[in-house]
Design a protein around this motif. Structure first.
Motif, short mmCIF file in Angstrom:
data_model
loop_
_atom_site.label_atom_id
_atom_site.label_comp_id
_atom_site.label_asym_id
_atom_site.label_seq_id
_atom_site.Cartn_x
_atom_site.Cartn_y
_atom_site.Cartn_z
N SER A 1 0.85 -1.19 0.00
CA SER A 1 0.00 0.00 0.00
C SER A 1 0.88 1.23 0.00
O SER A 1 1.68 1.44 0.92
N GLU A 2 0.76 2.07 -1.03
CA GLU A 2 1.55 3.29 -1.11
C GLU A 2 1.17 4.29 -0.02
O GLU A 2 1.97 5.14 0.36
N SER A 3 -0.05 4.21 0.48
CA SER A 3 -0.48 5.10 1.55
C SER A 3 -0.19 4.53 2.92
O SER A 3 -0.60 5.10 3.94
N ALA A 4 0.51 3.38 2.96
CA ALA A 4 0.86 2.71 4.21
C ALA A 4 -0.36 2.24 4.99
O ALA A 4 -0.32 2.10 6.21
N ALA A 5 -1.46 1.98 4.28
CA ALA A 5 -2.64 1.42 4.94
C ALA A 5 -2.34 0.00 5.39
O ALA A 5 -1.69 -0.76 4.66
N PRO A 6 -2.77 -0.40 6.57
CA PRO A 6 -2.52 -1.77 7.03
C PRO A 6 -3.33 -2.77 6.22
O PRO A 6 -4.37 -2.41 5.65
N PRO A 7 -2.89 -4.02 6.15
CA PRO A 7 -3.68 -5.03 5.43
C PRO A 7 -5.02 -5.24 6.10
O PRO A 7 -5.11 -5.23 7.33
N PRO A 8 -6.08 -5.40 5.32
CA PRO A 8 -7.40 -5.65 5.92
C PRO A 8 -7.38 -6.91 6.79
O PRO A 8 -6.74 -7.90 6.45
N LYS A 9 -8.12 -6.86 7.89
CA LYS A 9 -8.15 -8.01 8.80
C LYS A 9 -9.14 -9.08 8.33
O LYS A 9 -8.95 -10.26 8.60
N ARG A 10 -10.20 -8.65 7.65
CA ARG A 10 -11.20 -9.60 7.14
C ARG A 10 -11.13 -9.63 5.63
O ARG A 10 -11.25 -8.58 4.98
N VAL A 11 -10.94 -10.81 5.07
CA VAL A 11 -10.79 -10.96 3.62
C VAL A 11 -11.70 -12.08 3.13
O VAL A 11 -11.71 -13.18 3.71
#
Length: 377
Positions: free
Chosen positions: A22-32
């Protein structure tokens, strides 16, 4: 591979994982949840609204259509009756952030060499290498980020026509494109300080694409030092300066604001709005606590040659939004030991200034961009 990872369960119930980008440094989603062409848009919208990411396994072009459908469902928030412009701005930013979070939950897998293992997927290897560098194994990214990357690749190839230069500027991914030309027109018509005749150095602080450095060189300034602290910006500026034939007169340096030399002219076009950016690209628009603006003003006097000028290019949009007052700006001038020699003004011509449905229309309609010619008291 180190760094954040995305975790999900495949169709057979087995746990899977892949690096997350993520270029915005958003964390990976917890629910996929896995998703494909059979998922209706309403169901997808409900899931992303609840914070569940959709890892796409269907047709790539159908994923693009689904993202458009999700965008239509993430409707604009209605205007708050009686809201001040400051309140409207804060509500607008909150709505933008929520929209970005929701639409960023449609995810696309990549294989080890920037291939997309989906039907009808485009070849995006060149675009990915420009933005991310050499391939480094499989990963997962949001479709929204990927489409931005593809768009940036096309803009880099096509370029942006700059009338004052008589040429095109080619922005790189992550470097703000000079789509608003009024600030360029101000630099093109402002009279150059006489001090340049004795000490022929100009500085472009925060050069970005290199557009203002190139314009100063085109106007005959014998030596221009262009600074930026972002490697992408410096690479972009170097490519543009070389293409335009100014490499012998423009020197690029990595620096936070000023080089060590004094200069007869120092130009700065800082971000105009004192607010927190939500992505790397927004640092060209939003300047938390006016850090760059205040740093430029506070350091200007110490870096100007005798008789030199500082050109501050700044929109007054923040003033109309109630985020910074004119009195505050003038106080910063005085505290920095600076006086205003003159000021050139221009009104923006971009589409949002003409759009009455824009939530910030009243501020945009009143906006004026100025080139403040500053000198040491």
């Amino acid at each position: 591979m180190s760094g954040p990872h995305l975790h999900w369960t495949d169709e057979a119930g087995r746990a899977q994982t892949a690096p997350w980008h993520s270029e915005s440094a958003a964390p990976p989603p917890k629910r996929v949840q896995l998703a494909d062409d059979r998922m209706p848009a309403d169901q997808a919208f409900r899931l992303v609204s609840e914070g569940t990411a959709l890892l796409w396994k269907g047709d790539f072009q159908n994923a693009r259509q689904l993202l458009l459908a999700l965008g239509r469902r993430v409707s604009r928030k209605p205007k708050k009756p009686g809201a001040t412009l400051t309140e409207s701005f804060n509500l607008h930013r909150m709505a933008q952030a929520q929209r970005a979070r929701s639409l960023g939950l449609l995810l696309i897998p990549f294989d080890a060499d920037y291939g997309i293992p989906l039907r009808r997927a485009p070849d995006v290897k060149a675009a990915c290498e420009e933005a991310y560098g050499p391939a480094n194994g499989p990963f997962v990214v949001s479709l929204r980020e990927l489409l931005g990357l593809i768009g940036a690749h096309e803009w880099r190839k096509k370029g942006v026509e700059i009338q004052a230069l008589g040429a095109r500027i080619h922005p790189h991914y992550g470097v703000f494109s000079p789509v608003r030309g009024e600030y360029v027109d101000l630099v093109a018509r402002a009279p150059l300080p006489k001090a340049l005749e004795q000490q022929g150095i100009a500085v472009d602080v925060g050069t970005g694409t290199g557009i203002l450095a190139a314009l100063l060189a085109r106007r005959g300034v014998p030596r221009v030092i262009a600074t930026d602290q972002d490697e992408r910006a410096l690479a972009c500026a170097a490519e543009n300066i070389n293409r335009l034939g100014f490499a012998s007169r423009v020197e690029l340096r990595r620096a936070d604001l000023f080089p060590s030399e004094r200069a007869a002219l120092i130009v700065c076009n800082p971000p105009w709005v004192p607010a927190k950016p939500s992505s790397p690209l927004e640092y060209a628009v939003y300047d938390p606590d006016s850090r760059m603006l205040r740093g430029f003003l506070q350091g200007l006097a110490a870096h100007l040659a005798p008789g030199g000028e500082g050109w501050l290019i700044l929109s007054d949009l923040a003033e109309h939004l109630g985020l910074r007052s004119r009195a505050q700006l003038e106080t910063w001038f005085a505290e920095a030991g600076l006086k205003v020699q003159d000021r050139l003004n221009i009104r923006p011509q971009h589409g949002k200034a003409m759009d009455p449905d824009d939530p910030l229309h009243a501020a945009r309609k009143a906006e004026v961009t100025s080139l403040w010619q500053l000198a040491v008291i």
